[in-house]
Design an enzyme around this catalytic site. Structure first.
Site, PDB file in Angstrom:
ATOM      1  N   LYS A  27      21.076 -25.588 -21.808  1.00  0.00           N
ATOM      2  CA  LYS A  27      20.301 -24.476 -21.266  1.00  0.00           C
ATOM      3  C   LYS A  27      20.586 -23.187 -22.035  1.00  0.00           C
ATOM      4  O   LYS A  27      19.668 -22.386 -22.275  1.00  0.00           O
ATOM      5  CB  LYS A  27      20.606 -24.285 -19.780  1.00  0.00           C
ATOM      6  CG  LYS A  27      20.061 -25.372 -18.873  1.00  0.00           C
ATOM      7  CD  LYS A  27      18.531 -25.444 -18.891  1.00  0.00           C
ATOM      8  CE  LYS A  27      17.895 -24.262 -18.194  1.00  0.00           C
ATOM      9  NZ  LYS A  27      16.400 -24.371 -18.146  1.00  0.00           N
TER      10      LYS A  27
ATOM     11  N   GLY B 233       8.493 -30.115 -10.527  1.00  0.00           N
ATOM     12  CA  GLY B 233       9.787 -29.581 -10.135  1.00  0.00           C
ATOM     13  C   GLY B 233       9.672 -28.566  -9.013  1.00  0.00           C
ATOM     14  O   GLY B 233       8.574 -28.204  -8.570  1.00  0.00           O
TER      15      GLY B 233
ATOM     16  N   TYR C  53      24.871 -29.849 -19.639  1.00  0.00           N
ATOM     17  CA  TYR C  53      23.688 -29.199 -19.088  1.00  0.00           C
ATOM     18  C   TYR C  53      23.696 -27.711 -19.396  1.00  0.00           C
ATOM     19  O   TYR C  53      22.704 -27.157 -19.897  1.00  0.00           O
ATOM     20  CB  TYR C  53      23.623 -29.436 -17.576  1.00  0.00           C
ATOM     21  CG  TYR C  53      22.654 -28.526 -16.853  1.00  0.00           C
ATOM     22  CD1 TYR C  53      21.280 -28.690 -17.010  1.00  0.00           C
ATOM     23  CD2 TYR C  53      23.108 -27.502 -16.018  1.00  0.00           C
ATOM     24  CE1 TYR C  53      20.381 -27.851 -16.348  1.00  0.00           C
ATOM     25  CE2 TYR C  53      22.225 -26.669 -15.356  1.00  0.00           C
ATOM     26  CZ  TYR C  53      20.872 -26.849 -15.522  1.00  0.00           C
ATOM     27  OH  TYR C  53      19.992 -26.011 -14.875  1.00  0.00           O
TER      28      TYR C  53
ATOM     29  N   TRP D  54      21.407 -21.992  -7.851  1.00  0.00           N
ATOM     30  CA  TRP D  54      21.333 -22.803  -6.633  1.00  0.00           C
ATOM     31  C   TRP D  54      19.907 -22.844  -6.070  1.00  0.00           C
ATOM     32  O   TRP D  54      19.678 -22.582  -4.883  1.00  0.00           O
ATOM     33  CB  TRP D  54      22.300 -22.266  -5.589  1.00  0.00           C
ATOM     34  CG  TRP D  54      23.751 -22.293  -5.963  1.00  0.00           C
ATOM     35  CD1 TRP D  54      24.274 -22.567  -7.198  1.00  0.00           C
ATOM     36  CD2 TRP D  54      24.861 -22.011  -5.107  1.00  0.00           C
ATOM     37  NE1 TRP D  54      25.651 -22.482  -7.161  1.00  0.00           N
ATOM     38  CE2 TRP D  54      26.040 -22.134  -5.893  1.00  0.00           C
ATOM     39  CE3 TRP D  54      24.979 -21.646  -3.782  1.00  0.00           C
ATOM     40  CZ2 TRP D  54      27.316 -21.928  -5.371  1.00  0.00           C
ATOM     41  CZ3 TRP D  54      26.256 -21.440  -3.256  1.00  0.00           C
ATOM     42  CH2 TRP D  54      27.392 -21.584  -4.032  1.00  0.00           C
TER      43      TRP D  54
ATOM     44  N   THR E  55      19.738 -20.610 -16.134  1.00  0.00           N
ATOM     45  CA  THR E  55      20.658 -20.987 -15.067  1.00  0.00           C
ATOM     46  C   THR E  55      21.985 -20.235 -15.128  1.00  0.00           C
ATOM     47  O   THR E  55      22.395 -19.751 -16.192  1.00  0.00           O
ATOM     48  CB  THR E  55      20.950 -22.499 -15.160  1.00  0.00           C
ATOM     49  OG1 THR E  55      21.973 -22.864 -14.225  1.00  0.00           O
ATOM     50  CG2 THR E  55      21.445 -22.874 -16.556  1.00  0.00           C
ATOM     51  N   ASP E  56      22.659 -20.181 -13.985  1.00  0.00           N
ATOM     52  CA  ASP E  56      24.008 -19.632 -13.903  1.00  0.00           C
ATOM     53  C   ASP E  56      25.018 -20.505 -14.651  1.00  0.00           C
ATOM     54  O   ASP E  56      26.131 -20.060 -14.948  1.00  0.00           O
ATOM     55  CB  ASP E  56      24.448 -19.516 -12.443  1.00  0.00           C
ATOM     56  CG  ASP E  56      24.375 -20.853 -11.710  1.00  0.00           C
ATOM     57  OD1 ASP E  56      23.264 -21.380 -11.549  1.00  0.00           O
ATOM     58  OD2 ASP E  56      25.438 -21.376 -11.309  1.00  0.00           O
TER      59      ASP E  56
ATOM     60  N   TYR F  60      15.783 -30.355 -17.506  1.00  0.00           N
ATOM     61  CA  TYR F  60      16.546 -31.549 -17.141  1.00  0.00           C
ATOM     62  C   TYR F  60      17.720 -31.031 -16.322  1.00  0.00           C
ATOM     63  O   TYR F  60      18.576 -30.326 -16.851  1.00  0.00           O
ATOM     64  CB  TYR F  60      17.036 -32.262 -18.405  1.00  0.00           C
ATOM     65  CG  TYR F  60      17.790 -33.546 -18.147  1.00  0.00           C
ATOM     66  CD1 TYR F  60      17.197 -34.773 -18.393  1.00  0.00           C
ATOM     67  CD2 TYR F  60      19.102 -33.532 -17.670  1.00  0.00           C
ATOM     68  CE1 TYR F  60      17.884 -35.960 -18.167  1.00  0.00           C
ATOM     69  CE2 TYR F  60      19.796 -34.703 -17.430  1.00  0.00           C
ATOM     70  CZ  TYR F  60      19.178 -35.913 -17.681  1.00  0.00           C
ATOM     71  OH  TYR F  60      19.855 -37.085 -17.447  1.00  0.00           O
ATOM     72  N   THR F  61      17.771 -31.337 -15.029  1.00  0.00           N
ATOM     73  CA  THR F  61      18.720 -30.663 -14.139  1.00  0.00           C
ATOM     74  C   THR F  61      19.803 -31.558 -13.554  1.00  0.00           C
ATOM     75  O   THR F  61      20.622 -31.087 -12.764  1.00  0.00           O
ATOM     76  CB  THR F  61      17.968 -30.000 -12.961  1.00  0.00           C
ATOM     77  OG1 THR F  61      17.220 -31.001 -12.256  1.00  0.00           O
ATOM     78  CG2 THR F  61      17.018 -28.914 -13.464  1.00  0.00           C
TER      79      THR F  61
END
Length: 298
Positions: A133, A10, A129, A154, A105-106, A65-66
């Site tokens: 998370k 990644g 997602y 981002w 993550t945001d 997993y994005t």
């Protein structure tokens, strides 16, 4: 310092490999092909072997997993990687008494706040997602071990698919296109985040009195809309002679583009806690793109 990195191919894992080589830091990387995430028993066995082989001082979990759209359909894969895997890593870190840095993550926020999100703001993810998370964050913190959770936004890098490289690709195609202007945040260079992770790792290993475990925000600077980011990339490419034509970028709202999954409109993160605690600085995404634009074409 010996580091075990969960994740291998990644954006952040790749950046960590580069920075570890630069700083001559010993690091082992555990890729998805070696992570049987569908079985908790097998996963714990594999992690135990990896801990024994690597003998890490600290563990950094970059695996995720994005694919936001596919996460709505591939619910098991989304859950296995974003929730089950962090749980198992945190449990093994607790068993081996090793500190853990876990990346989040945001997307744990709904983006409806006016202003920057602090670590203490109420979470309310809008999609599968984000929910997975958030669950990953919670299990990491609830295991009771020594853990740092870093929420970022981002993320981009020079040689992996992301928002920046997608904009560059579309500009090179020479056709006009649309970009949302009602999503604001801050692009974060994977190289900058990797440096922050290594700085924090060194601090928590070297300071036996460290007790400031918990959640931290880290993102690049300055804040911008996605359209403003795309327009900046176009400006840099034009000034560098990398565009023979100048495609038009039309600013539109997310509804007009017809995204199938809701995303937070506001992804701005308050970085004051991580800056104060660890004495780190926010990297400029503009400087990264301006100074290294040719690297995005390799």
């Amino acid at each position: 310092m010996n580091i075990l990195v969960i994740g291998k191919n990644g954006q952040l894992a790749t950046a960590l490999a580069e920075r570890c080589r630069l700083h001559q830091i010993s690091a082992e990387f555990l890729g998805h092909e070696n992570l049987p995430v569908t079985s908790m028993v097998e996963l714990m066995e594999r992690l135990e072997k990896s801990f024994l082989d690597a003998e890490p001082d600290v563990v950094i979990n970059t695996a995720a997993y994005t694919n936001v759209e596919m996460a709505e359909e591939e619910t098991l894969s989304n859950y296995d990687i974003n929730s089950r895997l962090p749980l198992c890593v945190a449990l093994m870190c607790g068993k081996k008494r090793k500190p853990l840095i876990h990346i989040s993550t945001d997307f744990v926020f709904d983006g409806r706040k006016n202003g920057a999100y602090s670590e203490d703001d109420v979470t309310n993810p809008l999609n599968a997602y984000g929910k997975a998370k958030l669950a990953g964050e919670e299990v990491v913190l609830q295991t009771g071990g020594r853990a740092i959770v870093i929420r970022t936004s981002w993320l981009f890098s020079r040689r992996r698919r992301n928002f920046i490289t997608s904009i560059i690709r579309r500009l090179r195609e020479g056709r006009d296109f649309k970009v949302v202007d009602d999503e604001v945040g801050a692009p974060t260079s994977a190289i900058d985040l990797a440096e922050v992770c290594l700085h924090i790792a060194d601090r928590i290993i070297s300071d036996p009195e460290f007790k400031a475990w918990g959640v931290y925000n880290y993102s690049g600077t300055p804040n911008a809309s996605r359209y403003e980011v795309a327009d900046f990339v176009r400006t840099v490419m034009l000034s560098s002679g990398l565009l023979s034509e100048c495609p038009n970028i039309e600013p539109v709202n997310a509804v007009e583009l017809g995204f199938s999954v809701d995303r937070p409109k506001n992804s701005i993160l308050d970085n004051s806690k991580i800056v104060k605690t660890f004495n780190v600085s926010r990297g400029s995404w503009k400087d990264e793109i301006r100074d290294n634009i040719m690297d995005y074409f390799m």
